[in-house]
Motif scaffolding. Structure first.
Motif, PDB file in Angstrom:
ATOM      1  N   THR A  85      12.726 -34.288 -72.192  1.00 48.32           N
ATOM      2  CA  THR A  85      14.156 -34.536 -72.387  1.00 48.32           C
ATOM      3  C   THR A  85      14.927 -34.070 -71.150  1.00 48.32           C
ATOM      4  N   ALA A  86      16.195 -34.459 -71.113  1.00 47.99           N
ATOM      5  CA  ALA A  86      17.059 -34.018 -70.018  1.00 47.99           C
ATOM      6  C   ALA A  86      17.026 -32.495 -69.899  1.00 47.99           C
ATOM      7  N   ARG A  87      17.173 -31.812 -71.039  1.00 40.64           N
ATOM      8  CA  ARG A  87      17.183 -30.342 -71.025  1.00 40.64           C
ATOM      9  C   ARG A  87      15.887 -29.793 -70.429  1.00 40.64           C
ATOM     10  N   ASP A  88      14.746 -30.356 -70.862  1.00 39.54           N
ATOM     11  CA  ASP A  88      13.465 -29.825 -70.401  1.00 39.54           C
ATOM     12  C   ASP A  88      13.193 -30.181 -68.940  1.00 39.54           C
ATOM     13  N   ASN A  89      13.665 -31.361 -68.512  1.00 37.44           N
ATOM     14  CA  ASN A  89      13.558 -31.694 -67.091  1.00 37.44           C
ATOM     15  C   ASN A  89      14.299 -30.665 -66.237  1.00 37.44           C
ATOM     16  N   VAL A  90      15.497 -30.315 -66.673  1.00 40.77           N
ATOM     17  CA  VAL A  90      16.322 -29.397 -65.887  1.00 40.77           C
ATOM     18  C   VAL A  90      15.752 -27.974 -65.946  1.00 40.77           C
ATOM     19  N   ALA A  91      15.233 -27.596 -67.120  1.00 41.55           N
ATOM     20  CA  ALA A  91      14.700 -26.233 -67.298  1.00 41.55           C
ATOM     21  C   ALA A  91      13.377 -26.027 -66.558  1.00 41.55           C
ATOM     22  N   LEU A  92      12.680 -27.124 -66.271  1.00 46.77           N
ATOM     23  CA  LEU A  92      11.316 -27.030 -65.747  1.00 46.77           C
ATOM     24  C   LEU A  92      11.161 -26.113 -64.529  1.00 46.77           C
ATOM     25  N   PRO A  93      11.991 -26.275 -63.493  1.00 48.97           N
ATOM     26  CA  PRO A  93      11.777 -25.394 -62.325  1.00 48.97           C
ATOM     27  C   PRO A  93      11.922 -23.913 -62.662  1.00 48.97           C
ATOM     28  N   VAL A  94      12.814 -23.586 -63.573  1.00 49.08           N
ATOM     29  CA  VAL A  94      12.984 -22.177 -63.955  1.00 49.08           C
ATOM     30  C   VAL A  94      11.769 -21.723 -64.758  1.00 49.08           C
ATOM     31  N   ASP A  95      11.304 -22.574 -65.653  1.00 53.95           N
ATOM     32  CA  ASP A  95      10.087 -22.266 -66.422  1.00 53.95           C
ATOM     33  C   ASP A  95       8.910 -22.009 -65.487  1.00 53.95           C
ATOM     34  N   ILE A  96       8.730 -22.921 -64.526  1.00 57.90           N
ATOM     35  CA  ILE A  96       7.595 -22.812 -63.614  1.00 57.90           C
ATOM     36  C   ILE A  96       7.688 -21.531 -62.799  1.00 57.90           C
ATOM     37  N   ALA A  97       8.902 -21.184 -62.392  1.00 56.87           N
ATOM     38  CA  ALA A  97       9.088 -19.986 -61.575  1.00 56.87           C
ATOM     39  C   ALA A  97       9.049 -18.716 -62.427  1.00 56.87           C
ATOM     40  N   GLY A  98       8.887 -18.872 -63.743  1.00 51.36           N
ATOM     41  CA  GLY A  98       8.814 -17.710 -64.617  1.00 51.36           C
ATOM     42  C   GLY A  98      10.164 -17.040 -64.825  1.00 51.36           C
ATOM     43  N   GLY A  99      11.248 -17.810 -64.588  1.00 49.88           N
ATOM     44  CA  GLY A  99      12.592 -17.236 -64.740  1.00 49.88           C
ATOM     45  C   GLY A  99      13.004 -17.125 -66.197  1.00 49.88           C
ATOM     46  N   ASP A 100      14.071 -16.387 -66.430  1.00 46.37           N
ATOM     47  CA  ASP A 100      14.577 -16.152 -67.784  1.00 46.37           C
ATOM     48  C   ASP A 100      15.542 -17.250 -68.215  1.00 46.37           C
ATOM     49  N   SER A 101      15.681 -17.374 -69.509  1.00 47.15           N
ATOM     50  CA  SER A 101      16.702 -18.201 -70.146  1.00 47.15           C
ATOM     51  C   SER A 101      16.816 -19.601 -69.547  1.00 47.15           C
ATOM     52  N   ALA A 102      15.646 -20.214 -69.316  1.00 46.22           N
ATOM     53  CA  ALA A 102      15.619 -21.553 -68.725  1.00 46.22           C
ATOM     54  C   ALA A 102      16.442 -22.542 -69.552  1.00 46.22           C
ATOM     55  N   ARG A 103      16.285 -22.433 -70.881  1.00 45.21           N
ATOM     56  CA  ARG A 103      16.919 -23.408 -71.755  1.00 45.21           C
ATOM     57  C   ARG A 103      18.456 -23.306 -71.698  1.00 45.21           C
ATOM     58  N   SER A 104      18.968 -22.099 -71.786  1.00 41.57           N
ATOM     59  CA  SER A 104      20.434 -21.971 -71.781  1.00 41.57           C
ATOM     60  C   SER A 104      21.000 -22.267 -70.400  1.00 41.57           C
ATOM     61  N   ARG A 105      20.263 -21.930 -69.364  1.00 39.37           N
ATOM     62  CA  ARG A 105      20.742 -22.274 -68.016  1.00 39.37           C
ATOM     63  C   ARG A 105      20.727 -23.790 -67.820  1.00 39.37           C
TER      64      ARG A 105
END
Ligand code: ADP
Ligand code: MG
Length: 222
Positions: free
Chosen positions: A99-119
């Motif tokens: 989804t749009a949300r998961d596409n946008v969250a992906l780089p933060v997820d991959i980098a192990g960052g916090d709160s990917a979804r809300s960001r």
């Protein structure tokens, strides 16, 4: 913050040599905005690939944030992109199964960052897609996909933003909103902005304009 020195790049395709960059040089200090203009096929996209370490030049150097980009391993270059560079490609490279949300969250997820979804949600709201978070790329218009790509490229607040015709597929109102976001982050974060555009009005919003012509970069006055 980024400096190209005498960069040469020639592609070989179907047995033919296509010279694209022939001594391109450019120095952009931290926080500056620069527009790159030039006709289709002049090598603007290739130049951005070289700047971001996605394409290796035949000769010449690219120095980014104090390191010589092409002397690093490809893993190190990928780390630099992940941490410090935001790239908005001409074709959006969105992942169709997300989804749009998961596409946008992906780089933060991959980098192990916090709160990917809300960001991701905050960035999507900022580009006017609060109502499209759960849409898949194939259920969005070209302009919407471009804005998802923009949100994804900028979610980590990169110190260098590189955008390839970021408003090319957008109506003038949406294009302006996308440009506004780029310039807001440029100001707020003192992030460097390098954008390729055919739009003279957008080019004029940058502090400096350079033209790519016969493989070299020259300052122009609009
Ligand atoms: P622009 O973005 O200014 O339109 P490009 O950088 O996309 O220009 O392309 C510059 C030239 O290099 C074009 O003639 C294009 O056909 C050629 N080119 C681009 N990518 C490749 C590639 N991977 N292999 C061979 N030729 C390429
Ligand atoms: Mg291009």
């Amino acid at each position: 913050m980024i400096e190209l020195n005498q960069v040469h790049l020639t592609y070989s395709a179907a047995g033919r040599q296509v010279p694209v960059l022939a001594g391109a040089s450019l120095a952009v200090p931290q926080g500056e905005s620069v527009a790159i203009i030039g006709p289709s096929g002049s090598g603007k996209s290739s130049l951005l690939l070289v700047m971001t370490g996605l394409e290796t030049p035949d000769s010449g150097t690219v120095t980014f944030d104090g390191v010589s980009l092409h002397e690093q391993s490809s893993d190190t270059r990928a780390d630099l992109r992940r941490d410090k560079i935001g790239i908005v490609f001409q074709n959006f490279h969105l992942i169709p199964s997300l989804t749009a949300r998961d596409n946008v969250a992906l780089p933060v997820d991959i980098a192990g960052g916090d709160s990917a979804r809300s960001r991701a949600e905050a960035m999507l709201s900022r580009v006017g897609l609060a109502e499209r978070m759960d849409h898949y790329p194939n259920a969005m218009s070209g302009g919407e996909r471009q804005r998802v790509a923009l949100a994804r490229a900028l979610i980590h607040q990169p110190m260098l933003m590189v955008a390839d015709e970021p408003t090319g597929n957008l109506d003038s109102q949406t294009g302006e909103a996308v440009a506004d976001l780029l310039f807001e982050l440029n100001q707020e974060n003192d992030a460097t902005l390098i954008l390729v555009t055919h739009d003279p009005a957008l080019a004029a919003r940058c502090e400096r304009q350079v033209r790519l012509h016969e493989g070299q970069l020259k300052s122009v006055t609009l």
